[in-house]
Design an enzyme around this catalytic site. Structure first.
Site, PDB file in Angstrom:
ATOM      1  N   ASP A  32       0.841  -1.424  -0.159  1.00 15.41           N
ATOM      2  CA  ASP A  32       0.041   0.046   0.046  1.00 15.41           C
ATOM      3  C   ASP A  32       1.002   1.338   0.063  1.00 15.41           C
ATOM      4  O   ASP A  32       1.887   1.367   0.482  1.00 15.41           O
ATOM      5  CB  ASP A  32      -0.964  -0.040   1.141  1.00 15.41           C
ATOM      6  CG  ASP A  32      -1.928  -1.096   1.200  1.00 15.41           C
ATOM      7  OD1 ASP A  32      -1.927  -1.830   0.241  1.00 15.41           O
ATOM      8  OD2 ASP A  32      -2.756  -1.150   2.175  1.00 15.41           O
ATOM      9  N   HIS A 176       4.102  -2.254   3.110  1.00  8.00           N
ATOM     10  CA  HIS A 176       3.761  -0.843   2.866  1.00  8.00           C
ATOM     11  C   HIS A 176       4.736  -0.428   1.582  1.00  8.00           C
ATOM     12  O   HIS A 176       6.058  -1.064   1.947  1.00  8.00           O
ATOM     13  CB  HIS A 176       3.670  -0.145   3.883  1.00  8.00           C
ATOM     14  CG  HIS A 176       2.447  -0.229   4.547  1.00  8.00           C
ATOM     15  ND1 HIS A 176       1.976  -1.232   5.408  1.00  8.00           N
ATOM     16  CD2 HIS A 176       1.073   0.565   4.363  1.00  8.00           C
ATOM     17  CE1 HIS A 176       0.968  -1.182   5.965  1.00  8.00           C
ATOM     18  NE2 HIS A 176       0.401   0.115   5.135  1.00  8.00           N
TER      19      HIS A 176
HETATM   20 ZN   LIG Z   1      -2.199   3.257   3.031  1.00 10.59          ZN
END
Ligand SMILES: [Zn+2]
Length: 211
Positions: A32, A176
């Site tokens: 992400d 991430h």
């Molecule tokens: Zn995020």
């Protein structure tokens, strides 16, 4: 406390149409918040070495700013998803605002890389009850997860604990593409692969895992 790592038991009950797990008993890696010059090239290099592809939930404004990285994600065989235009928590947005976040990100990716987006993930996992109806207008689906690695805490031991204890055949793993975990992202991906091997589990591609 399992629920902090895997919210899918409650999630599936409230949002049965959402993807909380893969549908083919293979592990899906998701990243992400990118693209990001600090981490995207490193993640792509590591995935390529390990012969894996993943689903990158990009933020629209980053996609615009770093369009060459966005193109690299795609040309390496990975898939892109929508993670709002500016990483807005969507739970309090009205329909118009939410639709705007989705459309502007779809357009940014289409303009930069010619790719139409099929998947959406809300920032911080905060749901908006109008989301699925709006996504259906665009033939998109929301993708949550059943394994949060907490990699953004930038502590490899925390990631290892999460993977060792909660990696399963149908895991959708969240990591991430973000400067916060720059130092540990490569080791985190490698540890996920090592753990999967130890448990006898396989990784899948986004299109086969989300059906
Ligand atoms: Zn995020």
């Amino acid at each position: 406390m399992k629920i902090f790592y895997d919210p899918s038991a409650i999630g599936k009950f409230v949002f049965p149409k959402t993807f909380w797990e893969t549908s083919n008993n293979k592990i899906l890696l998701t990243f992400d918040d990118g693209p990001n010059p600090a981490t995207t090239p490193l993640i792509l290099k590591t995935l390529d070495e390990l012969k894996l592809v993943a689903l990158f939930f990009v933020v629209g404004e980053n996609a615009k700013k770093y369009s060459s990285l966005l193109k690299e994600i795609i040309s390496s065989g990975n898939e892109i998803g929508n993670h709002t235009f500016n990483h807005t928590v969507i739970s309090k947005l009205n329909k118009k605002e939410l639709r705007g976040q989705i459309i502007s990100t779809n357009e940014a990716v289409e303009e930069a890389a010619g790719r139409q987006l099929k998947y959406f993930r809300p920032p911080k996992g905060r749901i908006n009850f109008g989301l699925q109806k709006i996504l259906s207008e665009f033939e998109m689906h929301d993708v949550m997860w059943n394994l949060l690695t907490y990699d953004y805490k930038n502590d490899l031991n925390i990631v290892k604990f999460a993977l060792r204890n909660y990696l399963k055949p149908d895991s959708i793993v969240v990591m991430h593409d973000n400067i916060k975990n720059k130092e540990i992202i490569e080791s985190s991906i490698r540890f996920a692969v090592e753990t999967a091997e130890n448990k006898g589990l396989k990784f899948g591609e986004p299109s086969e895992c989300l059906k």
